[in-house]
Design a protein around this motif. Structure first.
Motif, PDB file in Angstrom:
ATOM      1  N   PHE A 126       0.794  -1.443  -0.326  1.00 14.60           N
ATOM      2  CA  PHE A 126      -0.143   0.046  -0.478  1.00 14.60           C
ATOM      3  C   PHE A 126       1.148   1.429  -0.186  1.00 14.60           C
ATOM      4  CE2 PHE A 126      -2.531  -2.914   2.320  1.00 14.60           C
ATOM      5  CZ  PHE A 126      -4.092  -3.270   0.964  1.00 14.60           C
ATOM      6  N   VAL A 127       0.173   2.079  -0.672  1.00  9.05           N
ATOM      7  CA  VAL A 127       1.091   3.894  -0.028  1.00  9.05           C
ATOM      8  C   VAL A 127       0.231   4.634   0.808  1.00  9.05           C
ATOM      9  CG1 VAL A 127       0.968   5.691  -1.356  1.00  9.05           C
ATOM     10  CG2 VAL A 127       1.267   4.078  -2.708  1.00  9.05           C
ATOM     11  N   ILE A 128       1.020   4.319   1.450  1.00  7.51           N
ATOM     12  CA  ILE A 128       0.543   5.372   2.699  1.00  7.51           C
ATOM     13  C   ILE A 128       0.597   7.288   2.388  1.00  7.51           C
ATOM     14  CG2 ILE A 128       1.261   5.998   5.311  1.00  7.51           C
ATOM     15  CD1 ILE A 128       0.147   3.034   4.585  1.00  7.51           C
ATOM     16  N   ILE A 129      -0.750   7.636   2.765  1.00  6.42           N
ATOM     17  CA  ILE A 129      -0.944   8.995   2.766  1.00  6.42           C
ATOM     18  C   ILE A 129      -0.781   9.824   4.129  1.00  6.42           C
ATOM     19  CG2 ILE A 129      -1.928  11.171   1.440  1.00  6.42           C
ATOM     20  CD1 ILE A 129      -3.354   9.009  -0.327  1.00  6.42           C
ATOM     21  N   TYR A 130       0.630  10.715   4.016  1.00 10.63           N
ATOM     22  CA  TYR A 130       0.310  11.560   5.072  1.00 10.63           C
ATOM     23  C   TYR A 130      -0.145  12.947   4.951  1.00 10.63           C
ATOM     24  CZ  TYR A 130       3.181   8.067   7.819  1.00 10.63           C
ATOM     25  OH  TYR A 130       4.089   7.408   7.829  1.00 10.63           O
ATOM     26  N   ALA A 131      -0.903  13.442   6.419  1.00  8.59           N
ATOM     27  CA  ALA A 131      -1.470  14.305   5.611  1.00  8.59           C
ATOM     28  C   ALA A 131      -1.208  15.652   7.784  1.00  8.59           C
ATOM     29  CB  ALA A 131      -3.485  14.323   5.500  1.00  8.59           C
ATOM     30  N   ARG A 132      -2.152  16.959   7.836  1.00  7.13           N
ATOM     31  CA  ARG A 132      -1.636  17.050   8.656  1.00  7.13           C
ATOM     32  C   ARG A 132      -3.092  16.558   9.542  1.00  7.13           C
ATOM     33  NH1 ARG A 132       3.077  19.358  10.502  1.00  7.13           N
ATOM     34  NH2 ARG A 132       3.125  20.505  11.669  1.00  7.13           N
ATOM     35  N   ASP A 133      -2.961  16.775  10.569  1.00  5.72           N
ATOM     36  CA  ASP A 133      -3.457  16.625  11.480  1.00  5.72           C
ATOM     37  C   ASP A 133      -4.942  17.581  11.649  1.00  5.72           C
ATOM     38  OD1 ASP A 133      -2.995  18.728  13.482  1.00  5.72           O
ATOM     39  OD2 ASP A 133      -2.068  16.882  14.707  1.00  5.72           O
ATOM     40  N   ARG A 134      -6.029  17.664  12.292  1.00  4.29           N
ATOM     41  CA  ARG A 134      -7.118  17.854  12.333  1.00  4.29           C
ATOM     42  C   ARG A 134      -6.630  19.993  12.942  1.00  4.29           C
ATOM     43  NH1 ARG A 134     -11.402  16.297  15.989  1.00  4.29           N
ATOM     44  NH2 ARG A 134     -12.827  18.733  15.806  1.00  4.29           N
ATOM     45  N   TYR A 135      -5.780  19.982  13.571  1.00  7.77           N
ATOM     46  CA  TYR A 135      -4.983  20.680  13.996  1.00  7.77           C
ATOM     47  C   TYR A 135      -3.867  21.121  13.354  1.00  7.77           C
ATOM     48  CZ  TYR A 135      -8.168  19.493  18.381  1.00  7.77           C
ATOM     49  OH  TYR A 135      -8.848  18.752  18.514  1.00  7.77           O
TER      50      TYR A 135
ATOM     51  N   CYS B 168      -5.109  25.234   2.458  1.00  6.72           N
ATOM     52  CA  CYS B 168      -5.735  25.102   3.598  1.00  6.72           C
ATOM     53  C   CYS B 168      -4.602  25.660   4.324  1.00  6.72           C
ATOM     54  CB  CYS B 168      -5.714  24.265   3.940  1.00  6.72           C
ATOM     55  SG  CYS B 168      -7.149  23.573   2.814  1.00  6.72           S
ATOM     56  N   VAL B 169      -3.227  25.444   4.356  1.00  2.75           N
ATOM     57  CA  VAL B 169      -1.841  26.397   4.709  1.00  2.75           C
ATOM     58  C   VAL B 169      -1.836  27.597   5.696  1.00  2.75           C
ATOM     59  CG1 VAL B 169       0.664  26.230   5.381  1.00  2.75           C
ATOM     60  CG2 VAL B 169      -0.361  24.610   3.970  1.00  2.75           C
ATOM     61  N   ALA B 170      -1.751  28.276   6.606  1.00  4.55           N
ATOM     62  CA  ALA B 170      -2.337  29.209   7.522  1.00  4.55           C
ATOM     63  C   ALA B 170      -1.107  30.191   7.248  1.00  4.55           C
ATOM     64  CB  ALA B 170      -2.673  29.539   8.767  1.00  4.55           C
ATOM     65  N   SER B 171      -0.182  29.954   7.706  1.00  2.00           N
ATOM     66  CA  SER B 171       0.206  30.564   7.053  1.00  2.00           C
ATOM     67  C   SER B 171       2.010  30.701   7.012  1.00  2.00           C
ATOM     68  CB  SER B 171       0.839  31.327   8.322  1.00  2.00           C
ATOM     69  OG  SER B 171       1.337  30.940   9.442  1.00  2.00           O
ATOM     70  N   ASP B 172       2.805  31.288   6.524  1.00  2.00           N
ATOM     71  CA  ASP B 172       4.259  30.348   6.238  1.00  2.00           C
ATOM     72  C   ASP B 172       5.687  29.579   7.301  1.00  2.00           C
ATOM     73  OD1 ASP B 172       3.853  31.985   3.463  1.00  2.00           O
ATOM     74  OD2 ASP B 172       5.305  33.762   4.237  1.00  2.00           O
ATOM     75  N   GLN B 173       5.012  30.711   8.447  1.00  2.09           N
ATOM     76  CA  GLN B 173       5.039  29.807   9.267  1.00  2.09           C
ATOM     77  C   GLN B 173       4.960  27.813  10.116  1.00  2.09           C
ATOM     78  OE1 GLN B 173       4.266  32.803   9.559  1.00  2.09           O
ATOM     79  NE2 GLN B 173       5.564  33.988   9.508  1.00  2.09           N
ATOM     80  N   ASP B 174       3.341  27.689   9.338  1.00  2.00           N
ATOM     81  CA  ASP B 174       3.473  27.059   8.726  1.00  2.00           C
ATOM     82  C   ASP B 174       3.382  26.324   8.375  1.00  2.00           C
ATOM     83  OD1 ASP B 174       1.501  27.146  11.454  1.00  2.00           O
ATOM     84  OD2 ASP B 174      -0.365  28.218  10.242  1.00  2.00           O
ATOM     85  N   LEU B 175       4.075  26.329   7.195  1.00  2.00           N
ATOM     86  CA  LEU B 175       4.786  25.739   5.741  1.00  2.00           C
ATOM     87  C   LEU B 175       5.752  25.676   5.960  1.00  2.00           C
ATOM     88  CD1 LEU B 175       3.869  24.604   2.833  1.00  2.00           C
ATOM     89  CD2 LEU B 175       5.100  27.362   2.183  1.00  2.00           C
ATOM     90  N   GLU B 176       6.585  25.821   7.082  1.00  5.20           N
ATOM     91  CA  GLU B 176       8.011  25.840   7.046  1.00  5.20           C
ATOM     92  C   GLU B 176       7.786  24.493   8.368  1.00  5.20           C
ATOM     93  OE1 GLU B 176      12.110  27.844   9.230  1.00  5.20           O
ATOM     94  OE2 GLU B 176      10.323  28.626   8.648  1.00  5.20           O
ATOM     95  N   GLN B 177       7.228  25.011   8.659  1.00  6.53           N
ATOM     96  CA  GLN B 177       7.127  23.920   9.971  1.00  6.53           C
ATOM     97  C   GLN B 177       7.216  22.762  10.132  1.00  6.53           C
ATOM     98  OE1 GLN B 177       8.438  23.735  13.389  1.00  6.53           O
ATOM     99  NE2 GLN B 177       7.667  22.449  13.714  1.00  6.53           N
TER     100      GLN B 177
ATOM    101  N   CYS C 286      -0.425  31.539   2.622  1.00  9.71           N
ATOM    102  CA  CYS C 286       0.592  31.610   2.582  1.00  9.71           C
ATOM    103  C   CYS C 286       1.743  32.873   1.479  1.00  9.71           C
ATOM    104  CB  CYS C 286       1.633  30.133   2.142  1.00  9.71           C
ATOM    105  SG  CYS C 286       1.069  29.034   3.695  1.00  9.71           S
ATOM    106  N   THR C 287       2.951  32.928   1.397  1.00  8.52           N
ATOM    107  CA  THR C 287       3.442  33.764   0.686  1.00  8.52           C
ATOM    108  C   THR C 287       4.337  33.455  -0.372  1.00  8.52           C
ATOM    109  OG1 THR C 287       5.262  34.563   1.375  1.00  8.52           O
ATOM    110  CG2 THR C 287       3.300  35.764   1.750  1.00  8.52           C
ATOM    111  N   LEU C 288       5.049  33.599  -1.846  1.00  5.78           N
ATOM    112  CA  LEU C 288       5.347  33.190  -2.842  1.00  5.78           C
ATOM    113  C   LEU C 288       7.135  33.039  -1.721  1.00  5.78           C
ATOM    114  CD1 LEU C 288       6.354  32.449  -5.394  1.00  5.78           C
ATOM    115  CD2 LEU C 288       6.982  34.317  -6.238  1.00  5.78           C
ATOM    116  N   SER C 289       7.347  34.185  -1.924  1.00  5.84           N
ATOM    117  CA  SER C 289       8.791  33.626  -0.828  1.00  5.84           C
ATOM    118  C   SER C 289       9.332  32.208   0.274  1.00  5.84           C
ATOM    119  CB  SER C 289       9.574  35.470  -0.390  1.00  5.84           C
ATOM    120  OG  SER C 289       8.399  35.286   0.949  1.00  5.84           O
TER     121      SER C 289
END
Length: 417
Positions: free
Chosen positions: A116-125, A212-221, A258-261
């Motif tokens: 199987f292929v495992i698909i990961y996603a961020r939890d609800r929080y 659905c990504v809230a901010s650049d900081q969340d994307l970096e994390q 999120c921003t392009l940079s």
């Protein structure tokens, strides 16, 4: 023992069997490991002390130490791995036949395994990555787009994942990364192709929905917590810089905070990890900033468009081949020299090829998405002839519906202006 069951017992009248369930270490502790495996099933193995059999030109014997097996099963710490002693021998002066038989048994076991292929996603929080789903490995051949482009994509990805490529990159002080852009209308298989590639190369898939990504900081994390050996799927990347678009288009676009940079920083910034494969998808490639799609960030662009007649023929063959494992996914090229009674084609497959050719003749090129055609097949999976008989009417209805939708869109735009 599984190989003996399939290749020896069928020719013998053994009536006693040992039944056991297979439990693997770590199954109960690792949720991702559970997702990667199918459910534990009862395994029936022939019950004997010693048996002889021919394989190839050698006479073999297998002896089982049933006492050791029963002792292991009664041990509370037994983890389901091993636990039984087998003695394998053959007549002759060399152990090579035994080694070849063991390799044959290993290859047999590999073919029986379901992956199987495992698909990961961020939890609800949005706090951590969690395995959200497992999907049976999908063959890349079942995603229909240009065959030449498909082979080029597979070759490029296979070359990148070769260990020698990593060593070459490191010796040249080059960042070991690879990026792909999948673009095309909705329903053309961009996400399906990403999942199929993950299965093809045995990689986990980490899903990032840009809107659905809230901010650049969340994307970096998120990127900091992604392991190096995987595929990262960035969906709808065109949504990340919608503030550059004109006001009249904003209402039709999903916005992202999120921003392009910020995105460029996690892709190839100073602290970005190496070894990942990044796949970006979009329905609107013209909206992408040139800084994002330059070489080094996007190394290969793959267009997944509407289905062609050749792909429709291939899809028909795949849908109605009785034995899906031996499906001729690539339809044989036809020419005037091909004879109807060619001995290399069985009567059943020959008839199926003729039906596939007739079916595809009703499909206009570059008009329907693969998902539309798949929806049609879902209504007629029980009969290939029925599918051929109904495809013409279906095409007419879909074309009429498309024209009606276009008219409604024109009227709506006129009112807005």
């Amino acid at each position: 023992m599984s190989w003996v069951m399939a290749n020896v017992v069928q020719r013998r009248s053994i009536r006693s069997f040992t039944a056991r369930t297979q439990v693997h270490a770590g199954d109960l502790a690792d949720r991702a490991a559970l997702l990667k495996k199918k459910r534990r099933e009862v395994q029936y193995l022939p019950h004997f002390d010693t048996t002889f059999f021919w394989h190839g030109s050698c006479l073999y014997f297998v002896s089982r130490s049933l006492d050791s097996f029963h002792t292991s099963m009664s041990d509370p710490s037994y983890d389901g791995i091993g636990g039984e002693e087998l003695t394998l021998g053959c007549l002759g002066w060399s152990t090579e036949p035994i080694k070849r038989l063991i390799q044959t048994c290993e290859e047999y076991a590999d073919r029986q395994t379901e992956f199987f292929v495992i698909i990961y996603a961020r939890d609800r929080y949005g706090m951590s990555w969690q395995p959200k789903a497992r999907k049976p490995i999908r063959r890349v051949d079942t995603v229909h787009f240009d065959d030449g482009l498909k082979q080029a994509l597979l070759t490029d990805m296979r070359k990148y994942l070769d260990p020698s490529t990593k060593r070459l990159y490191q010796s040249r002080s080059m960042p070991y990364r690879r990026g792909y852009l999948f673009f095309g209308p909705p329903g053309t298989g961009k996400s399906s192709l990403s999942t199929a590639l993950a299965g093809e190369f045995g990689l986990d898939l980490y899903e990032v929905k840009i809107p659905c990504v809230a901010s650049d900081q969340d994307l970096e994390q998120m990127f900091q917590e992604i392991p190096p050996q995987c595929i990262v799927l960035l969906e709808d990347v065109d949504a990340i810089w919608t503030d550059r678009d004109s006001k009249k288009d904003e209402q039709a676009i999903s916005r992202s905070s999120c921003t392009l940079s910020g995105l460029l920083g996690v892709l190839d910034g100073v602290g970005s990890a190496e070894g990942r494969i990044v796949i970006m998808t979009t329905n609107k490639p013209d909206r992408l900033d040139s800084a994002l799609v330059r070489p080094g960030r996007v190394d290969m662009k793959v267009m997944l468009g509407n289905i062609s007649r050749k792909s429709a023929e291939q899809m028909f063959v795949r849908m109605f081949t009785p034995d899906i494992e031996s499906s001729p996914l690539v339809v044989k090229e036809r020419s005037d020299a091909t004879r109807p009674d060619d001995e290399s084609i069985s009567p059943e497959s020959d008839a199926l090829q003729e039906l596939a050719l007739e079916f595809s003749s009703h499909i206009p090129d570059d008009t329907f998405t693969p998902s539309q055609l798949q929806g049609f097949f879902q209504l007629h999976l029980n009969s290939a002839s029925e599918a051929v008989a109904n495809i013409s009417n279906w095409v007419e209805r879909e074309l009429s519906k498309s024209l009606l939708d276009d008219d409604i869109s024109v009227v709506s735009e006129g009112k807005t202006s």
